[in-house]
Design an enzyme around this catalytic site. Structure first.
Site, mmCIF file in Angstrom:
data_model
loop_
_atom_site.group_PDB
_atom_site.id
_atom_site.type_symbol
_atom_site.label_atom_id
_atom_site.label_comp_id
_atom_site.label_asym_id
_atom_site.label_seq_id
_atom_site.Cartn_x
_atom_site.Cartn_y
_atom_site.Cartn_z
ATOM 1 N N CYS A 3 38.943 37.607 40.529
ATOM 2 C CA CYS A 3 38.989 36.160 40.721
ATOM 3 C C CYS A 3 40.448 35.716 40.843
ATOM 4 O O CYS A 3 41.370 36.497 40.567
ATOM 5 C CB CYS A 3 38.295 35.450 39.559
ATOM 6 S SG CYS A 3 39.210 35.499 38.002
ATOM 7 N N GLU A 51 30.712 37.158 28.747
ATOM 8 C CA GLU A 51 30.273 35.804 29.071
ATOM 9 C C GLU A 51 30.038 34.987 27.809
ATOM 10 O O GLU A 51 29.925 35.521 26.705
ATOM 11 C CB GLU A 51 28.985 35.860 29.898
ATOM 12 C CG GLU A 51 29.196 36.461 31.261
ATOM 13 C CD GLU A 51 27.934 36.518 32.087
ATOM 14 O OE1 GLU A 51 28.057 36.821 33.280
ATOM 15 O OE2 GLU A 51 26.827 36.272 31.578
ATOM 16 N N GLU A 97 39.350 42.245 33.803
ATOM 17 C CA GLU A 97 40.782 42.474 33.981
ATOM 18 C C GLU A 97 41.583 41.836 32.856
ATOM 19 O O GLU A 97 42.524 42.433 32.340
ATOM 20 C CB GLU A 97 41.251 41.907 35.334
ATOM 21 C CG GLU A 97 40.564 42.500 36.528
ATOM 22 C CD GLU A 97 39.316 41.753 36.975
ATOM 23 O OE1 GLU A 97 38.989 41.826 38.162
ATOM 24 O OE2 GLU A 97 38.655 41.095 36.135
ATOM 25 N N ASN A 100 33.787 42.294 31.237
ATOM 26 C CA ASN A 100 33.591 40.853 31.176
ATOM 27 C C ASN A 100 32.733 40.503 29.965
ATOM 28 O O ASN A 100 31.860 41.262 29.538
ATOM 29 C CB ASN A 100 33.007 40.296 32.473
ATOM 30 C CG ASN A 100 31.692 40.916 32.897
ATOM 31 O OD1 ASN A 100 31.506 42.123 32.813
ATOM 32 N ND2 ASN A 100 30.771 40.088 33.371
#
Length: 139
Positions: free
Chosen positions: A87, A45, A56, A43
């Site tokens: 998510c 941010e 993913e 990830n």
């Protein structure tokens, strides 16, 4: 002949590279294609939260950039008391590139794992067949 790295090892390693200065919630993902190639993502941010990307999504983008378009297996790991499911957006992304029976392992850094299938993560997924007209052509 050396044994290929496990998806668990790959996801665990790439998770360390996650850029998560706001949530401090690092996630790593690893994918294997039917050809045996592996791809990873973490990830990333952004101070403007909606502009960040999920682990993913990063792994899928790397896979597609390399010319592969099918996920045979996925592994997602995070520092959480329980295995963390992708998510909603990443569930849809996984469903775009994986058959409903493709295995997805959700894991914690402490070693807990939950093994599921793409179809179980996103039942009733919006798919390509929804885009076809009654005559069989594209909409």
């Amino acid at each position: 002949m050396s044994r290929p790295e496990s998806l668990s090892d790959l996801a665990r390693a790439v998770r360390e590279n996650a850029y998560a200065p706001y949530s401090h919630f690092k996630v790593g993902a690893a994918l294997r294609t039917p050809s045996g190639k592996t791809y990873t993502g973490c990830n990333v941010e952004n101070v403007a939260y909606p502009e960040g990307t999920c682990a993913e999504a990063g792994a899928i983008a790397a896979m597609v950039a390399d010319g592969e378009t099918e996920i045979a297996e996925a592994y997602v790991i995070a520092d959480s008391p329980h295995p963390v499911p992708p998510c909603g957006g990443c569930r849809q992304k996984l469903a775009e590139f994986a058959k409903s029976g493709a295995q997805v392992t959700l894991a914690t850094i402490d070693g807990a794992e939950l093994i599921t299938k793409v179809g179980d993560l996103l039942p009733g997924a919006f798919g390509r067949d929804h885009m076809e007209t009654e005559t069989g052509g594209d909409a």
